[in-house]
Design an enzyme around this catalytic site. Structure first.
Site, PDB file in Angstrom:
ATOM      1  N   GLU A 159       0.806  -1.229   0.000  1.00  0.00           N
ATOM      2  CA  GLU A 159       0.000   0.000   0.000  1.00  0.00           C
ATOM      3  C   GLU A 159       0.837   1.277   0.000  1.00  0.00           C
ATOM      4  O   GLU A 159       0.843   2.033   0.970  1.00  0.00           O
ATOM      5  CB  GLU A 159      -0.955   0.016   1.196  1.00  0.00           C
ATOM      6  CG  GLU A 159      -2.060  -1.000   1.069  1.00  0.00           C
ATOM      7  CD  GLU A 159      -3.056  -0.914   2.223  1.00  0.00           C
ATOM      8  OE1 GLU A 159      -2.797  -0.224   3.205  1.00  0.00           O
ATOM      9  OE2 GLU A 159      -4.115  -1.556   2.105  1.00  0.00           O
TER      10      GLU A 159
ATOM     11  N   GLU B 126      -6.646  -7.890  -0.437  1.00  0.00           N
ATOM     12  CA  GLU B 126      -7.095  -7.944   0.957  1.00  0.00           C
ATOM     13  C   GLU B 126      -8.571  -7.577   0.940  1.00  0.00           C
ATOM     14  O   GLU B 126      -8.969  -6.652   0.234  1.00  0.00           O
ATOM     15  CB  GLU B 126      -6.372  -6.913   1.829  1.00  0.00           C
ATOM     16  CG  GLU B 126      -4.891  -7.121   1.941  1.00  0.00           C
ATOM     17  CD  GLU B 126      -4.205  -6.061   2.810  1.00  0.00           C
ATOM     18  OE1 GLU B 126      -4.900  -5.370   3.580  1.00  0.00           O
ATOM     19  OE2 GLU B 126      -2.986  -5.930   2.689  1.00  0.00           O
TER      20      GLU B 126
HETATM   21  C1  GAL Z   1      -4.307  -2.793   4.938  1.00  0.00           C
HETATM   22  C2  GAL Z   1      -2.898  -3.298   5.111  1.00  0.00           C
HETATM   23  C3  GAL Z   1      -2.855  -4.567   5.924  1.00  0.00           C
HETATM   24  C4  GAL Z   1      -3.675  -4.407   7.147  1.00  0.00           C
HETATM   25  C5  GAL Z   1      -5.094  -4.073   6.760  1.00  0.00           C
HETATM   26  C6  GAL Z   1      -6.012  -3.881   7.934  1.00  0.00           C
HETATM   27  O1  GAL Z   1      -4.301  -1.412   4.769  1.00  0.00           O
HETATM   28  O2  GAL Z   1      -2.298  -3.544   3.867  1.00  0.00           O
HETATM   29  O3  GAL Z   1      -1.523  -4.866   6.263  1.00  0.00           O
HETATM   30  O4  GAL Z   1      -3.118  -3.420   7.933  1.00  0.00           O
HETATM   31  O5  GAL Z   1      -5.105  -2.881   6.040  1.00  0.00           O
HETATM   32  O6  GAL Z   1      -5.798  -2.682   8.607  1.00  0.00           O
END
Ligand code: GAL
Ligand code: ZN
Length: 661
Positions: free
Chosen positions: A142, A298
């Site tokens: 990110e 994710e």
């Molecule tokens: C994303 C990040 C993950 C985890 C997730 C939940 O922004 O890539 O590593 O932090 O959010 O907060």
């Protein structure tokens, strides 16, 4: 089309890996993403690389038929690196080091950061190039801009400017530094913004934003070059965070194989519906970056918490419905964050599919069902694509320019884009949300929310689309400035005045005041901005009802070549967009659904003449809608329609025989 999870072998005792791998295999998980934060385990001290644990983990999962995406760990420089090479840390405006101890604490221009990143990425690439379980890479995690003011960022910023402008005279001319005696006589006088007032020269600040994007792009490119060289058979992607975003994702993703998106729709009952609509926009934006299908790297698995107090747990059906929404709008693989909630660290309460208890529960069972469905439908959906009928234009430059100079209370570039997109989603019209510089040929309808910075080349490309028959919808604050963030000295909408057949005689930034306009004999409220229009060949279609400009023109339409240009001089309420866009869509020959219930979203994925229609109820309420006949549901193998009642978070997928719903 496959299902995966984000997995952190380094968070668990090795004895758990085998059990996890077995359960994944049983559940239908065929992919894990690993290692994107594991630098301190991969290189515990300078130059001492230890990949044995990752090898063992990968082997364990590979035995269960699970493939692996490796994240390069450069988002989390370890303590030894930060300690020995303090230039790794970004510096704030007072030149104090920022963020030690969490993540994202790295300056993209730091020579040490670049050097040690390249070393570890090269080691990883060489080590895993021929591991049959490894299929690809995620760069870092990110990326975002970090506004670093260190000496390296300063000198690279000056080099970037020298490259762009050649001479100090041309920079003075381009930025109009004559105002307030801001003229530079030597390159050394130009620094990164270094705090101070918010009212700096907007041309300078916008170029600084562009420089920041280029710094990230360069930092990523170092990794890409290494990965391309050693792992020619692997893909490389990056997991982008959401929108709005200052970092230019179009540039960031240019050399990647595909885009991956991290997607966390809000679980709060009050926000879930609107978040379904803004989620649809995020998904369309992600698909538009490379104009191709993408991955979700994710997505939501449980109640999120950490950066804020915990949100509600996903309601039954939520995880499944939002997963299908992602696929419906172009996702080809879904990776859920995360397999199991972390027992330690800041994100303990950003829940995974399995809770700390390690007892798979309700959410896990829902996920298991989703995996079964995806496996069943994958052969049909493989190779299908989303084809939007309408192009909505987006640009990070526009977003940044509006951030640098808020035009008026309540006016937000991205919120306005959201409202328009939501109206199309409510009408059941699929949109492609594209970079304003993209080729737009083939679209019957193009909507351009506030082309504040208007490059004459983009203006002439839009003109050509209209001449060839497209309908273009323009909004206030169009054609205000050139690409240097300097105002055009000609009537608004600047380079598009001719095609729009209208100029702005005067404007009133009404902000949060509410006015009314009349369109087709109906009144609608409007706010933010009122352009008082003077038609120059265009026909007036809406009028103001209040204030000293009551009776003046608020919107126009102009026939131009084979097409037409609408100019909306104000920012109307959503009800106007629903009526207006339905009318415009109808006139442009676009199919829409007149009474799609609130919160139901539809989209289609197409391959040749085969079309699959997705229907999703992204609300907690039962909803009923009418279909054009009966269809066989591909998820439940039953007949549905013509009256379709959808339970909360219900999803239906059907094959469409011909071109209507
Ligand atoms: C994303 C990040 C993950 C985890 C997730 C939940 O922004 O890539 O590593 O932090 O959010 O907060
Ligand atoms: Zn820096």
């Amino acid at each position: 089309m496959r299902m995966g999870v984000d997995y952190y072998p380094e968070h668990w005792d090795r004895s758990m890996w085998e059990e996890d791998a077995k359960l994944m295999q049983e559940t239908g998980v065929s992919l894990i993403r690993v290692a994107e934060f594991a630098w301190s385990r991969l290189e515990p001290t300078e130059g001492n690389y230890d990949f044995t644990w990752l090898d063992d983990a990968i082997d364990t999962f590979a035995t269960h038929g699970i493939h692996v995406v490796i994240g390069t760990p450069t988002c989390t420089p370890p303590n030894w690196l930060v300690n020995a090479y303090p230039d790794v840390l970004p510096q704030d405006e007072k030149l104090h080091p920022r963020y030690p101890g969490i993540r994202g604490h790295r300056c993209y221009n730091s020579p040490s950061m670049r050097h040690y990143s390249a070393l570890i990425v090269e080691r990883l690439a060489l080590h895993y190039a021929n591991n049959p379980a490894v299929i690809g890479w995620q760069t870092d995690n990110e990326f975002s801009l970090n506004e670093c003011n260190c000496e390296h960022c300063n000198s690279r910023f000056r080099m970037w400017l020298q490259d762009k402008y050649d001479s100090i005279e041309s920079i003075n001319a381009a930025w109009g530094t004559v105002v307030w005696s801001g003229e530079y006589s030597d390159w050394s006088q130009i620094t990164t913004p270094l705090g101070g007032t918010n009212h700096k020269n907007p041309s300078y600040v916008l170029d600084y934003k562009r420089f920041e994007t280029d710094s990230v792009v360069e930092f990523q490119q170092l990794q890409l070059n290494i990965l391309r060289k050693h792992c020619p058979n692997h893909f490389v992607t990056h997991n982008i965070w959401s929108y709005p975003m200052s970092l230019d994702y179009y540039k960031l993703c240019e050399n990647l194989d595909f885009v991956s998106l991290d997607y966390y729709p809000s679980t709060s009952p009050e926000k879930a519906e609107s978040s379904g609509y803004s989620g649809a926009l995020t998904l369309d934006l992600a698909r538009g970056i490379k104009r191709q299908n993408f991955w979700i790297m994710e997505t939501i698995s449980g109640p999120p918490g950490c950066w804020m107090p915990m949100w509600r747990t996903p309601h039954p059906g939520f995880i499944r419905a939002f997963a299908w929404q992602s696929i419906a709008r172009g996702a080809d693989t879904l990776v859920h964050f995360r397999w199991r909630s972390a027992p330690s660290g800041a994100e303990q309460f950003w829940h995974g599919l399995i809770d700390h208890s390690n007892v798979p529960g309700r959410r896990f069972e829902e996920y298991r069902g989703l995996c079964d469905e995806v496996r069943k439908l994958a052969p049909l959906l493989e190779g299908t694509e989303v084809q939007g009928e309408v192009a909505i234009l987006h640009s990070h430059d526009q977003y940044n320019a509006f951030q640098i100079q808020h035009q008026v209370e309540g006016m937000d570039y991205f919120d306005n884009l959201k409202t328009i997109h939501r109206a199309f989603t409510k009408l059941g019209i699929m949109t492609d949300v594209l970079n304003e510089t993209d080729d737009l040929s083939g679209y019957k309808l193009i909507v351009a929310p506030s082309l504040f910075l208007l490059d004459p080349e983009i203006a002439s490309r839009l003109e050509t689309c209209v001449k060839n028959g497209a309908t273009l919808v323009l909004m206030p604050r169009t054609g205000v400035k050139n690409q240097n963030n300097v105002c055009w000295t000609q009537p608004l909408p600047g380079p598009l005045s001719n095609a729009a057949g209208v100029t702005v005689a005067e404007y009133d930034p009404i902000g949060r005041d509410v006015h009314n306009i009349r369109w087709q004999n109906k009144a609608y409220s409007c706010s933010q901005w009122c352009d008082i229009l003077s038609p120059k060949g265009a026909e007036a279609v809406a009028w103001y009802e209040d204030d000293f400009f009551a009776g003046e023109t608020a919107a126009t339409v102009h026939k131009f070549g084979e097409g037409k240009v609408y100019y909306l001089g104000t920012v109307p309420e959503e009800a106007f967009y629903l009526d207006f866009l339905r009318d415009v869509a109808d006139n442009s020959g676009l199919h829409f659904i007149p009474d799609l219930p609130e919160g139901i979203q539809i989209s289609t994925r197409v391959k040749g003449s085969t079309r699959y229609l997705f229907l999703m109820n992204l609300t907690r309420k039962q909803q009923t809608m009418l279909l054009d006949g009966t269809f066989r549901s591909l998820l439940g193998s039953r007949e549905i329609g013509p009256t379709l009642t959808m339970a909360p978070y219900a999803v239906e997928i059907v094959e469409l025989p011909q071109k209507n719903v």
